[in-house]
Design a protein around this motif. Sequence first.
Motif, short mmCIF file in Angstrom:
data_model
loop_
_atom_site.label_atom_id
_atom_site.label_comp_id
_atom_site.label_asym_id
_atom_site.label_seq_id
_atom_site.Cartn_x
_atom_site.Cartn_y
_atom_site.Cartn_z
N THR A 178 79.49 -16.13 -4.31
CA THR A 178 78.69 -15.00 -4.75
C THR A 178 77.24 -15.11 -4.29
O THR A 178 76.52 -14.12 -4.28
N GLY A 179 76.82 -16.33 -3.93
CA GLY A 179 75.45 -16.51 -3.45
C GLY A 179 74.44 -16.53 -4.58
O GLY A 179 74.72 -16.07 -5.70
N GLN A 180 73.28 -17.07 -4.31
CA GLN A 180 72.23 -17.13 -5.32
C GLN A 180 71.73 -15.73 -5.65
O GLN A 180 71.35 -14.97 -4.77
N GLN A 181 71.74 -15.41 -6.94
CA GLN A 181 71.27 -14.11 -7.39
C GLN A 181 69.91 -14.28 -8.07
O GLN A 181 69.66 -15.30 -8.72
N ARG A 212 76.04 -19.66 -12.08
CA ARG A 212 75.07 -20.74 -12.24
C ARG A 212 75.76 -22.05 -12.59
O ARG A 212 75.39 -23.12 -12.08
N VAL A 213 76.75 -21.98 -13.44
CA VAL A 213 77.45 -23.21 -13.85
C VAL A 213 78.23 -23.80 -12.68
O VAL A 213 78.22 -25.02 -12.46
N VAL A 214 78.90 -22.95 -11.90
CA VAL A 214 79.62 -23.45 -10.72
C VAL A 214 78.66 -24.09 -9.72
O VAL A 214 78.98 -25.10 -9.09
N ASP A 215 77.46 -23.54 -9.59
CA ASP A 215 76.45 -24.15 -8.72
C ASP A 215 76.15 -25.59 -9.15
O ASP A 215 75.82 -26.44 -8.31
N ASN A 246 85.05 -37.97 -17.86
CA ASN A 246 85.13 -36.51 -17.80
C ASN A 246 84.21 -35.93 -16.72
O ASN A 246 83.66 -34.83 -16.86
N TRP A 247 84.08 -36.66 -15.61
CA TRP A 247 83.18 -36.23 -14.53
C TRP A 247 83.56 -34.87 -13.97
O TRP A 247 82.70 -34.12 -13.47
N ASP A 248 84.83 -34.52 -14.07
CA ASP A 248 85.30 -33.27 -13.50
C ASP A 248 84.70 -32.04 -14.17
O ASP A 248 84.68 -30.95 -13.59
N LYS A 249 84.21 -32.21 -15.41
CA LYS A 249 83.61 -31.08 -16.12
C LYS A 249 82.22 -31.43 -16.67
O LYS A 249 81.74 -30.79 -17.59
N LEU A 250 81.61 -32.45 -16.10
CA LEU A 250 80.27 -32.88 -16.52
C LEU A 250 79.25 -32.55 -15.44
O LEU A 250 79.35 -33.05 -14.32
N ILE A 251 78.29 -31.71 -15.76
CA ILE A 251 77.27 -31.37 -14.77
C ILE A 251 76.15 -32.41 -14.82
O ILE A 251 75.88 -33.01 -15.86
#
Length: 356
Positions: free
Chosen positions: A71-74, A310-313, A324-329
Amino acid sequence: MDQLPVLHADVHTEQSRSHLQRIFDLLTALKGKTSPAAHIEEEAFRIREGFQNFKLETVEKQAPEIDFRRTGQQPGMHLVHFARVLQRTQLIGHFFHKGVEVPIHYSITGAVLLERRGRKFKVWGEPELRNTVLLPFGFVPDQKLIESFQSDSSLRLVDSAGDRPEYTQLRISAVKKAQEMAMELRARIYLRWLKAEGSNANDVLTAHGSVVDVPNKYLSQNFIALDQRVYLPWQNSELLEAQLQVPAYHRGALMRVSSTVGDDPMTKYMWFVRLRGSSKADPEFGLLSCLILAENDQQAIERANQFSQRVVDERLPVTYPEDNWDKLIFPLKLCRDYLDSLVPTRETVRSYFGRE
């Protein structure tokens, strides 16, 4: 990060040594025995009470087919502030009273809020930290002993309560009391942030864990809570099953969550986003729960898309090999690292009370 964590760590390390000796003296006065457990109590007893008082409702019939990597940075909102709570309750000993083995716990609770500007982090405000001895006062034969140990302002002696004279139930009561104290510290630091930053719609506070039971007046629309847990005992938890099919870098269908107890429904909006995928992982891999406020369903849908991007970024940099690194930002990992730097490790506490 600046040098503040190092300075704080030096101060708290010296205090921790004093705390452990003080607890050892208390245990000796109670004619008890040291018995440090291998795991912290939060790992042995996972408290999930309260979620049964909330119901989920479907807002979207199906999730949007959006790959949020593309989606790119908005322009607009950015994840600027990050908050995390520390709750660690360790069984360190026990004593015998009227046929009951009574546990004693060393509890550390804390909360910190970090600010990120220009890819640099600093501590926002002052962290909250509390060192506590949890003891069910009703099982202490000499109440004057409690009074003599309550004079230490840096190491609080707190009644963990518990009216069932059973060793395991008294341990569970200690975890519940620690949870109450951690949530109190969380509320204090959130309210300070809300007063100072809550009106800035584009600077978002990202918090670790669930805030479903927090009244909405204590939150703001520039706030998102991320919870690593997928299953929780909601009244209609069957709605969670469809979330296990969310593709990587996509979000699931939006849901509304409300309290069914009391006069305040505390209505919020929840969805799941999968930060990453793996063909050899379980269905919960990378799946993260998101919770926000919104004025209505349409606004919630729009904000769910904005927040998801933003979270995916934040999936990079990867926090592997953290638990739980797979869901830890990374920013929330940094919050935990900061809090951990202020307190003795669980291994240190266990070793101290494991001496012969």
